[in-house]
Design an enzyme around this catalytic site. Sequence first.
Site, PDB file in Angstrom:
ATOM      1  N   ARG A 174      31.462   7.402  37.309  1.00  0.00           N
ATOM      2  CA  ARG A 174      30.046   7.095  37.137  1.00  0.00           C
ATOM      3  C   ARG A 174      29.504   6.606  38.471  1.00  0.00           C
ATOM      4  O   ARG A 174      30.136   5.764  39.114  1.00  0.00           O
ATOM      5  CB  ARG A 174      29.913   6.001  36.059  1.00  0.00           C
ATOM      6  CG  ARG A 174      28.514   5.521  35.789  1.00  0.00           C
ATOM      7  CD  ARG A 174      27.815   6.423  34.816  1.00  0.00           C
ATOM      8  NE  ARG A 174      26.456   5.988  34.531  1.00  0.00           N
ATOM      9  CZ  ARG A 174      26.100   5.146  33.573  1.00  0.00           C
ATOM     10  NH1 ARG A 174      27.029   4.609  32.798  1.00  0.00           N
ATOM     11  NH2 ARG A 174      24.832   4.848  33.373  1.00  0.00           N
ATOM     12  N   LYS A 199      29.908  13.922  27.335  1.00  0.00           N
ATOM     13  CA  LYS A 199      30.425  12.742  28.028  1.00  0.00           C
ATOM     14  C   LYS A 199      31.477  13.202  29.021  1.00  0.00           C
ATOM     15  O   LYS A 199      32.519  13.704  28.627  1.00  0.00           O
ATOM     16  CB  LYS A 199      31.029  11.746  27.043  1.00  0.00           C
ATOM     17  CG  LYS A 199      31.607  10.573  27.792  1.00  0.00           C
ATOM     18  CD  LYS A 199      31.935   9.393  26.957  1.00  0.00           C
ATOM     19  CE  LYS A 199      32.371   8.206  27.817  1.00  0.00           C
ATOM     20  NZ  LYS A 199      32.664   8.461  29.230  1.00  0.00           N
ATOM     21  N   ARG A 258      30.485   2.852  39.714  1.00  0.00           N
ATOM     22  CA  ARG A 258      30.194   1.832  38.712  1.00  0.00           C
ATOM     23  C   ARG A 258      30.931   0.545  39.014  1.00  0.00           C
ATOM     24  O   ARG A 258      30.519  -0.531  38.665  1.00  0.00           O
ATOM     25  CB  ARG A 258      30.612   2.360  37.340  1.00  0.00           C
ATOM     26  CG  ARG A 258      29.924   1.675  36.210  1.00  0.00           C
ATOM     27  CD  ARG A 258      30.702   1.916  34.957  1.00  0.00           C
ATOM     28  NE  ARG A 258      31.402   0.719  34.588  1.00  0.00           N
ATOM     29  CZ  ARG A 258      32.323   0.664  33.676  1.00  0.00           C
ATOM     30  NH1 ARG A 258      32.694   1.763  33.051  1.00  0.00           N
ATOM     31  NH2 ARG A 258      32.904  -0.467  33.370  1.00  0.00           N
ATOM     32  N   LYS A 302      28.224   6.198  23.136  1.00  0.00           N
ATOM     33  CA  LYS A 302      29.146   7.276  23.471  1.00  0.00           C
ATOM     34  C   LYS A 302      29.935   7.583  22.207  1.00  0.00           C
ATOM     35  O   LYS A 302      30.210   6.677  21.400  1.00  0.00           O
ATOM     36  CB  LYS A 302      30.057   6.900  24.638  1.00  0.00           C
ATOM     37  CG  LYS A 302      30.870   5.643  24.453  1.00  0.00           C
ATOM     38  CD  LYS A 302      31.653   5.329  25.710  1.00  0.00           C
ATOM     39  CE  LYS A 302      32.374   3.997  25.566  1.00  0.00           C
ATOM     40  NZ  LYS A 302      32.957   3.517  26.807  1.00  0.00           N
TER      41      LYS A 302
END
Lengths: 529, 336
Positions: free
Chosen positions: A233, A228, A248, A398
Amino acid sequence: MKAFTELYSQLDQSTKTNDKVSAMVTYFTHTHAADAFWAFALLTGRRPKRPVRTSDLKLWATELAQVPYWLFEESYSVVGDLAETISLLIPLQESNTHKSLTEVMNEIIAIQLKPDEEKKQWLFNFWNNFSREELFVFNKLITGSFRVGVSQQLVFKALSKTYDVDERVVAHKLMGDISSQNLDLKELLLGETASFDASKPYPFYLAYQLDIPFSELDDIQYWQIELKYDGIRGQIIVRNNQVHVWSRGEELMTDKFIEFDILKSLLPNGTVLDGEILPFKDNRILSFNEMQKRIGRKNISKKTLADVPLCMMCYDLLEHNGEDIRQMPLYERRKLLETVINSADTSVLKLSPVLDCYSWEMLDVLRNESKTLGCEGLMLKHKESIYETGRRRGKWWKWKVDPYTVDAVLIYAQAGHGRRANLYTDYTFAIWDKGELVPFTKAYSGLTDKELVEVDAWIKKNTIEKFGPVRSVKAELVFEIAFEGINASPRHKSGIALRFPRIARWRKDKNKEEINTKEDLLQLLNSVS
Amino acid sequence: MLIQFTNRGIYCPQADVYIDPWKPVSKAIITHAHSDHARIGNSSYLSHTDSESILRYRLGEISLQTLPYNETVVMNGVRISLHPAGHVIGSAQVRLEYQGEVWVISGDYKVKKDGLTIPFEPLKCQHFVTESTFGLPIYNFPESDELKIRLNDWVKENAERGLNSVIIGYALGKAQRILNALETDLPILLHSTIYNTNAALGFDNSRYIKFTQEFKKEQLNPGVVVATGTAVGSPWLKRFEPYRLAFCSGWMQLRGARRRRNADKGFVMSDHADWKGLNEAVEATGAENVYVTHGYKSVFAAWLRERYKINAVEVETLFEGEGVENESPEPEAPQQ
Ligand SMILES: [Zn+2]
Ligand SMILES: [Zn+2]
């Protein structure tokens, strides 16, 4: 304008998600196409440029309200919102206008280039003919941020209900930069194959923190394990020989990430990559802060480019040869992704490695090791998973390294002690709870002295109300709070108490719509207790 | 000077009497029964007649003398009289006169009529002590009848959706105004503090349900609940679900104040003067010296100096104005 004002008031006053959705459905159902489009654009944060300078706005408002400038400023510092201050100071009157939202918006766009004297007359005309509520909404349109406490997802939900279209279809058709077009929402949403803006990204699929025992998951061999990453993102879109980069937060950031421009010649048209944009040099991930600084700059110099080069760590392929492949299982998308990245053969695209892992025990070890690689933990993605829309449970998880973190917005501040007695250094943070911000924790330290001074200055400028030593401030600054544990606590309004909360960092890249929710924390609570 | 501002409160040495002292003294004149103005521990009290029962209810055993409006008592040559302040039932401005020097200490006041309290009486004086709770031009309160329509519309709308309407306001003043404004056939339930305060005021309780532990949900189904700020966020409120929550306060003029309280609705209703009211009141006194207490003291004093060219200064007091957080400048239960 009346109907939109009514909608705004309902959204603004309601604390219940269902009430908000039904208010929007009512509005979209009864309003005509042009107004509906504008309402959608405004509710999702798309707004034309400010037509009037703030300084002029203040000056003209004091003139019409007949208050001295210093008293205007005093009032503004108490109210904390320019649009609201003006609407409270201008003498009250009956609503006396029948302009539609579209007419008002067109005027706002048209007045931008007119001389100041004309702007002033134009403003006075509105200010003298609006009710207080209309005045407030109008001022919101011509000043800073127009937010009303509904997320984009909620607006999509309302549209999905209004037109009876799947929410995911709504999300995709309306993502991205559409403010320039005057669309008929109904036509667009119900139409078979509407032609999309070539830059349009897909809605991101987001994972929850793993909060159920391994025993409830499929066998480990069904899971694709990746690191991760701690970056931004994003989606890289190559269509019509052009490259678009979306974050994002749904910002088009193409011009901030100029190294991706070469991809227009390296990737075939109709390619959409999902991954993490990272500062990467000499085979090593640089700190997130470095990238943030770079993003903050207006112009990117050669030196910056050399010092903080970016890459995308790619982990998914959403569009291949112009075809939306999100319904394919992950293992097939992964195969295609590998081919695409390998044939592009460029240092700005890296393939997120899939980790070998044969047992859940080993996974725990890998998670702890991820930190030494500059990562925050692991991603678990089911090999059969399709690419979903928004945050969903089940197929993607996650699994972050301790400590836990939560993104929250600053709402109260209090002066510190001793060396920091003059600075506002004790903060209270809030998270969303059913569309409202609720305070849930205090957190200290963790910021550099320079950041403290910066936050302090911001607090003094953005105070809404003072109660004794405490100030409430505009909910705007987002911080990542790290903590060691979580407990249920009936004493706290939020019902939750964090252990050792501290500020991990200031998230200038996030806005308050993107922070965590109380539900996120309750889920975490259930998973640890 | 006839009046001094001391650390015990506003003091008249010639008459040896304090007005709304915040530390115990021998003789106290009380403008009204809110807890930041009426405190326990004084040896003797003087108040308006209509404040008697509520003061006794809240302060317990006290030595209390009462006076109707516009009647004068003389204390060591100082002529003292009480005049309507329009704030809450029994609230009074205190007028003191000695050798041609006239002071008016207005306590808390509002100029707008509320249909419940005797309206504010403007008094000529040389020295005027004013509050400034809402001493900024952003505070402009609607008229009572407009408020009444909005409140009743909201209650009706909720009832049509099967929701209870929970309305928050403090027990002395606000609660009675809310009840006066309500025009509905729905059952109305009162928090016990409000019920008891009504009883002490002689306000007719016969139409209302007093909350007790025997309360059953079906008694409302749907209805209206009037409660004090202490109920907000407490488990007590849970039993009225599903409900919508409204606050009645001058602070509701500001959107931020409403949102922070997680209110579904905010009604701008105050027992204090708004900006226009404060200006009217000061102008009507003709006073050359104005002393500004609780609220936006420095701003309002600066405005008075600039606008009316009078000597306006701010004075430090322990008065609190309209409560922000719990809306309740009053004790929960009577202190016996
Ligand atoms: Zn009072
Ligand atoms: Zn007061």
